[in-house]
Design an enzyme around this catalytic site. Structure first.
Site, PDB file in Angstrom:
ATOM      1  N   MET A  85      -0.948  -2.733 -19.769  1.00 51.17           N
ATOM      2  CA  MET A  85      -1.715  -3.929 -20.125  1.00 51.17           C
ATOM      3  C   MET A  85      -2.603  -3.629 -21.337  1.00 51.17           C
ATOM      4  O   MET A  85      -3.579  -4.333 -21.587  1.00 51.17           O
ATOM      5  CB  MET A  85      -2.551  -4.397 -18.936  1.00 51.17           C
ATOM      6  CG  MET A  85      -1.681  -4.843 -17.755  1.00 51.17           C
ATOM      7  SD  MET A  85      -2.446  -6.052 -16.676  1.00 51.17           S
ATOM      8  CE  MET A  85      -3.881  -5.171 -16.128  1.00 51.17           C
ATOM      9  N   LEU A 130      -5.270   1.249 -24.234  1.00 47.19           N
ATOM     10  CA  LEU A 130      -4.612   2.523 -23.906  1.00 47.19           C
ATOM     11  C   LEU A 130      -5.588   3.695 -23.893  1.00 47.19           C
ATOM     12  O   LEU A 130      -6.477   3.771 -24.736  1.00 47.19           O
ATOM     13  CB  LEU A 130      -3.502   2.791 -24.925  1.00 47.19           C
ATOM     14  CG  LEU A 130      -2.440   1.690 -25.032  1.00 47.19           C
ATOM     15  CD1 LEU A 130      -1.416   2.038 -26.110  1.00 47.19           C
ATOM     16  CD2 LEU A 130      -1.748   1.440 -23.701  1.00 47.19           C
ATOM     17  N   HIS A 190      -2.265   6.704 -20.346  1.00 48.31           N
ATOM     18  CA  HIS A 190      -1.100   5.994 -20.888  1.00 48.31           C
ATOM     19  C   HIS A 190      -0.313   6.888 -21.853  1.00 48.31           C
ATOM     20  O   HIS A 190       0.920   6.902 -21.855  1.00 48.31           O
ATOM     21  CB  HIS A 190      -1.535   4.745 -21.665  1.00 48.31           C
ATOM     22  CG  HIS A 190      -2.226   3.708 -20.845  1.00 48.31           C
ATOM     23  ND1 HIS A 190      -3.566   3.416 -20.977  1.00 48.31           N
ATOM     24  CD2 HIS A 190      -1.752   2.881 -19.885  1.00 48.31           C
ATOM     25  CE1 HIS A 190      -3.887   2.463 -20.138  1.00 48.31           C
ATOM     26  NE2 HIS A 190      -2.819   2.119 -19.455  1.00 48.31           N
ATOM     27  N   GLN A 199      -1.570 -11.174 -12.032  1.00 51.70           N
ATOM     28  CA  GLN A 199      -2.077 -10.112 -11.145  1.00 51.70           C
ATOM     29  C   GLN A 199      -3.596 -10.074 -11.062  1.00 51.70           C
ATOM     30  O   GLN A 199      -4.151  -9.157 -10.469  1.00 51.70           O
ATOM     31  CB  GLN A 199      -1.483  -8.755 -11.535  1.00 51.70           C
ATOM     32  CG  GLN A 199      -1.935  -8.195 -12.854  1.00 51.70           C
ATOM     33  CD  GLN A 199      -1.141  -6.945 -13.240  1.00 51.70           C
ATOM     34  OE1 GLN A 199      -0.026  -7.034 -13.736  1.00 51.70           O
ATOM     35  NE2 GLN A 199      -1.705  -5.768 -13.016  1.00 51.70           N
ATOM     36  N   GLY A 229       2.149   5.485 -13.792  1.00 55.92           N
ATOM     37  CA  GLY A 229       1.241   6.535 -13.343  1.00 55.92           C
ATOM     38  C   GLY A 229       1.151   6.573 -11.819  1.00 55.92           C
ATOM     39  O   GLY A 229       1.101   5.532 -11.160  1.00 55.92           O
ATOM     40  N   SER A 234      -9.431   7.068 -15.633  1.00 55.47           N
ATOM     41  CA  SER A 234      -9.281   5.629 -15.408  1.00 55.47           C
ATOM     42  C   SER A 234     -10.135   4.882 -16.414  1.00 55.47           C
ATOM     43  O   SER A 234     -11.214   5.372 -16.786  1.00 55.47           O
ATOM     44  CB  SER A 234      -9.758   5.288 -13.984  1.00 55.47           C
ATOM     45  OG  SER A 234     -10.020   3.906 -13.876  1.00 55.47           O
ATOM     46  N   SER A 235      -9.675   3.708 -16.839  1.00 53.03           N
ATOM     47  CA  SER A 235     -10.507   2.914 -17.761  1.00 53.03           C
ATOM     48  C   SER A 235     -11.802   2.510 -17.057  1.00 53.03           C
ATOM     49  O   SER A 235     -12.811   2.252 -17.698  1.00 53.03           O
ATOM     50  CB  SER A 235      -9.741   1.704 -18.277  1.00 53.03           C
ATOM     51  OG  SER A 235      -8.891   1.216 -17.309  1.00 53.03           O
ATOM     52  N   ARG A 236     -11.778   2.484 -15.713  1.00 52.42           N
ATOM     53  CA  ARG A 236     -12.991   2.097 -14.961  1.00 52.42           C
ATOM     54  C   ARG A 236     -14.085   3.164 -15.028  1.00 52.42           C
ATOM     55  O   ARG A 236     -15.247   2.865 -14.772  1.00 52.42           O
ATOM     56  CB  ARG A 236     -12.652   1.827 -13.506  1.00 52.42           C
ATOM     57  CG  ARG A 236     -11.686   0.686 -13.354  1.00 52.42           C
ATOM     58  CD  ARG A 236     -11.897  -0.040 -12.044  1.00 52.42           C
ATOM     59  NE  ARG A 236     -11.081  -1.229 -11.999  1.00 52.42           N
ATOM     60  CZ  ARG A 236      -9.820  -1.272 -11.541  1.00 52.42           C
ATOM     61  NH1 ARG A 236      -9.269  -0.181 -11.084  1.00 52.42           N
ATOM     62  NH2 ARG A 236      -9.144  -2.385 -11.548  1.00 52.42           N
TER      63      ARG A 236
HETATM   64  O1  PAF Z   1      -0.507  -0.718 -14.282  1.00 55.36           O
HETATM   65  C1  PAF Z   1      -0.546  -1.653 -15.116  1.00 55.36           C
HETATM   66  O2  PAF Z   1      -1.030  -1.498 -16.224  1.00 55.36           O
HETATM   67  C2  PAF Z   1       0.015  -3.016 -14.747  1.00 55.36           C
HETATM   68  O3  PAF Z   1      -0.198  -3.301 -13.404  1.00 55.36           O
HETATM   69  C3  PAF Z   1       1.512  -3.184 -15.088  1.00 55.36           C
HETATM   70  C4  PAF Z   1       2.389  -2.219 -14.309  1.00 55.36           C
HETATM   71  C5  PAF Z   1       1.720  -2.951 -16.584  1.00 55.36           C
HETATM   72  C6  PAF Z   1       1.978  -4.601 -14.763  1.00 55.36           C
HETATM   73  O4  PAF Z   1       1.250  -5.558 -15.467  1.00 55.36           O
END
Ligand code: PAF
Length: 287
Positions: free
Chosen positions: A30, A33, A37, A61, A147, A189-191
């Site tokens: 998403m 990065l 990633h 989502q 991941g 994690s980005s968090r």
């Molecule tokens: O893990 C993510 O970044 C997202 O859930 C994914 C797998 C790209 C689906 O949108």
């Protein structure tokens, strides 16, 4: 690197990349990065002749009240990172390309989507399964990499791909890539960016407590008691609360209250400061 935003040019680009029997790996993301990633991208390079990365902030989502609008969108920065890594194709569909007017389908993967993060985020894994199925059908990769940090997501995607026959000429292989950790053990994690310096220091209590719990279970300690101790240790370490701390079958995610002979996973989500951190680790099976 080609950057493509709509479906027809994507199909032509994918056909060109596959010419001469060349293979293609896909890393779905998403965007925003980070090093986690980039580890997936490097692992993808070792798996196939060409690498495609998708960047799409998937509204399906995100639940009501989640941070869809605030989610970082940094296509120029992300694109430069991918270019430097030698990625061949960046698939960054517009919202209309992914969900044209009238889009009405949903993929729900029962069982593995239940509980854990699925309990706190109803509909989240339907959104993930739906978009990943579309990404597989759009890019037709030989291998797709995710991941292991999001273990439940990986289990949902694997189940979905098996159930919907997304095998050759679609995705033949779904590869989980080991979680990248800071030197003190905290999962990347980005968090983590939401943590104050003090919370960041305290957050290391999470992987430490998990490793202690795994050592105890592997030494024969009772699972329910060990999980109670684990939660207490995480809170004593500075976390405000624990959303879940569970031992599950690594593949089906069936909850376990005793060690079994097959692969298991310890999965935890806990809140500290403004962040909700998740982590998971393998537990060795009984002999
Ligand atoms: O893990 C993510 O970044 C997202 O859930 C994914 C797998 C790209 C689906 O949108």
């Amino acid at each position: 690197m080609q950057t493509i935003h709509s479906l027809d040019p994507l199909r032509s680009a994918v056909s060109a990349l596959r010419e001469g029997g060349k293979t293609l790996a896909l890393v779905p993301t998403m965007g925003a990065l980070h090093e986690g990633h980039m580890t997936l991208v490097r692992a993808a390079r070792a798996q196939a002749d060409h690498v495609a990365v998708s960047i799409f902030v998937n509204p399906l989502q995100f639940g009501a009240g989640e941070d869809l609008d605030a989610y970082p969108r940094q296509l120029a920065r992300d694109s430069a990172l991918l270019e430097a890594e030698g990625v061949d194709l960046l698939w960054a569909p517009t919202i209309e390309a992914m969900y044209p007017a009238g889009f009405a389908s949903n993929i729900a993967v029962a069982g593995v989507s239940d509980g854990l993060c699925g309990a706190a985020r109803p509909g989240h894994f339907d959104g993930v399964a739906t978009v990943v199925c579309k990404l597989f059908n759009q890019v037709l990769p030989d291998v797709a990499l995710f991941g292991e940090k999001d273990w439940q997501q990986l289990a949902v995607i694997r189940r979905m791909a098996r159930d919907l026959d997304l095998t050759r000429p679609h995705v033949t292989h779904i590869l989980g890539v080991e979680t990248v950790r800071e030197s003190d053990g905290l999962a990347l994690s980005s968090r983590n960016a939401y943590l104050s310096p003090q919370d960041r220091q305290a957050a290391t209590a999470l992987p430490l407590a998990m490793r202690a719990a795994i050592a105890a279970i592997e030494a024969g300690a009772l699972v329910p008691e060990t999980l109670t101790t684990l939660e207490a240790r995480i809170v004593a370490g500075g976390f405000a609360s624990v959303d879940y701390a569970e031992l599950r079958d690594a593949d089906s995610l069936v909850p376990l209250d005793a060690r079994i002979a097959g692969p298991m996973r310890l999965l935890v989500a806990a809140r500290i400061g403004k962040a909700r951190l998740i982590d998971n680790m393998p537990v060795a099976p009984t002999a």
